[in-house]
Write a protein that holds these residues in place. Structure first.
Motif, PDB file in Angstrom:
ATOM      1  N   ALA A   1      10.264  -3.595   7.739  1.00 11.27           N
ATOM      2  CA  ALA A   1      10.385  -3.574   6.277  1.00 11.27           C
ATOM      3  C   ALA A   1      10.795  -2.190   5.812  1.00 11.27           C
ATOM      4  O   ALA A   1      10.516  -1.190   6.483  1.00 11.27           O
ATOM      5  N   GLU A   2      11.465  -2.146   4.659  1.00  7.73           N
ATOM      6  CA  GLU A   2      11.823  -0.886   4.014  1.00  7.73           C
ATOM      7  C   GLU A   2      11.340  -0.937   2.576  1.00  7.73           C
ATOM      8  O   GLU A   2      11.393  -1.987   1.933  1.00  7.73           O
ATOM      9  N   VAL A   3      10.867   0.206   2.103  1.00  4.52           N
ATOM     10  CA  VAL A   3      10.446   0.356   0.718  1.00  4.52           C
ATOM     11  C   VAL A   3      11.217   1.555   0.179  1.00  4.52           C
ATOM     12  O   VAL A   3      11.258   2.606   0.824  1.00  4.52           O
ATOM     13  N   PHE A   4      11.844   1.403  -0.997  1.00  7.20           N
ATOM     14  CA  PHE A   4      12.703   2.445  -1.552  1.00  7.20           C
ATOM     15  C   PHE A   4      12.079   3.042  -2.810  1.00  7.20           C
ATOM     16  O   PHE A   4      11.386   2.352  -3.560  1.00  7.20           O
ATOM     17  N   PHE A   5      12.381   4.342  -3.048  1.00  7.89           N
ATOM     18  CA  PHE A   5      11.792   5.063  -4.169  1.00  7.89           C
ATOM     19  C   PHE A   5      12.829   5.894  -4.903  1.00  7.89           C
ATOM     20  O   PHE A   5      13.823   6.316  -4.318  1.00  7.89           O
TER      21      PHE A   5
ATOM     22  N   ILE B   1       5.116   3.773  10.851  1.00  5.87           N
ATOM     23  CA  ILE B   1       5.644   4.034   9.501  1.00  5.87           C
ATOM     24  C   ILE B   1       6.377   5.372   9.523  1.00  5.87           C
ATOM     25  O   ILE B   1       5.859   6.352  10.056  1.00  5.87           O
ATOM     26  N   GLU B   2       7.574   5.384   8.956  1.00  6.91           N
ATOM     27  CA  GLU B   2       8.274   6.642   8.736  1.00  6.91           C
ATOM     28  C   GLU B   2       8.685   6.668   7.271  1.00  6.91           C
ATOM     29  O   GLU B   2       9.493   5.853   6.825  1.00  6.91           O
ATOM     30  N   LEU B   3       8.094   7.593   6.544  1.00  3.50           N
ATOM     31  CA  LEU B   3       8.365   7.764   5.122  1.00  3.50           C
ATOM     32  C   LEU B   3       9.119   9.069   4.940  1.00  3.50           C
ATOM     33  O   LEU B   3       8.658  10.123   5.381  1.00  3.50           O
ATOM     34  N   VAL B   4      10.294   8.986   4.320  1.00  7.68           N
ATOM     35  CA  VAL B   4      11.069  10.191   4.023  1.00  7.68           C
ATOM     36  C   VAL B   4      11.237  10.239   2.508  1.00  7.68           C
ATOM     37  O   VAL B   4      11.756   9.305   1.898  1.00  7.68           O
ATOM     38  N   LEU B   5      10.767  11.346   1.935  1.00  6.87           N
ATOM     39  CA  LEU B   5      10.863  11.544   0.487  1.00  6.87           C
ATOM     40  C   LEU B   5      11.579  12.847   0.198  1.00  6.87           C
ATOM     41  O   LEU B   5      11.432  13.815   0.946  1.00  6.87           O
ATOM     42  N   ILE B   6      12.307  12.869  -0.912  1.00 15.35           N
ATOM     43  CA  ILE B   6      12.877  14.128  -1.359  1.00 15.35           C
ATOM     44  C   ILE B   6      11.701  14.993  -1.822  1.00 15.35           C
ATOM     45  O   ILE B   6      10.754  14.498  -2.439  1.00 15.35           O
TER      46      ILE B   6
ATOM     47  N   LEU C   1       0.822  -1.213   0.000  1.00 16.98           N
ATOM     48  CA  LEU C   1       0.000   0.000   0.000  1.00 16.98           C
ATOM     49  C   LEU C   1       0.860   1.270   0.000  1.00 16.98           C
ATOM     50  O   LEU C   1       0.521   2.248  -0.665  1.00 16.98           O
ATOM     51  N   ILE C   2       1.964   1.240   0.733  1.00 20.19           N
ATOM     52  CA  ILE C   2       2.876   2.392   0.739  1.00 20.19           C
ATOM     53  C   ILE C   2       3.465   2.582  -0.661  1.00 20.19           C
ATOM     54  O   ILE C   2       3.528   3.700  -1.179  1.00 20.19           O
TER      55      ILE C   2
END
Length: 158
Positions: free
Chosen positions: A111-115, A138-143, A89-90
């Motif tokens: 788990a880690e999900v990369f973008f 959940i911790e999501l870090v995006l540029i 879902l992320i």
């Protein structure tokens, strides 16, 4: 007779003490007021407005904090969905915001999900067990999409 009244006073005192103990213990139970596992508090609208266009956690969980710092956007959330489902879902949510999935690592307890965005590594989501049973942090870090340089074209060298 004195003994009987004394026995009655002790009984009343014991019942009073037991009642007080039950009240104290009820305050420490899993009830909504005394529980460490209360429903997560949603981030205020001013914070969620910082999320990139198209990014939604509606199918994932409750966004509890959003921060924008030095070209990055950090989204913190809590979910009760299982780890395998939440990673997919992320990935879907971040893809809808214009990023591309670049891989996933699921160890069963984290788990880690990369973008990516264009040619750049653009972010990572980390999902870990929360303190509350059945929940995940959940911790999501995006540029920040506005800081990603536009793709360049390469000239071919003859």
């Amino acid at each position: 007779m004195v003994e009987r009244g004394s026995h009655r006073q002790r009984s009343i005192a014991l019942v009073g003490a037991a009642t007080a103990l039950l009240i104290v213990l009820a305050g420490c139970s899993a009830g909504p007021e005394g529980s460490a596992c209360q429903a997560p508090r949603p981030a205020p609208p001013a914070e969620t407005a910082l999320m990139p266009d198209g990014l939604s956690f509606d199918k994932i969980g409750t966004v509890t904090r959003v921060m924008s710092t030095q070209g990055h956007i950090t989204v913190r959330a809590v979910t009760a969905k299982n780890l395998d489902e939440v990673t997919v879902l992320i990935q879907d949510a971040v893809t809808a915001a214009g990023y591309r999935p670049a891989g996933m690592d699921n160890e069963g307890f984290e788990a880690e999900v990369f973008f990516t965005s264009g040619l750049y590594a653009a972010g990572q989501a980390v999902v870990r067990r929360a303190e509350c049973e059945g929940q995940w942090d959940i911790e999501l870090v995006l540029i920040d999409p506005e800081t990603v340089p536009p793709p360049t074209t390469r000239r071919s060298v003859p």
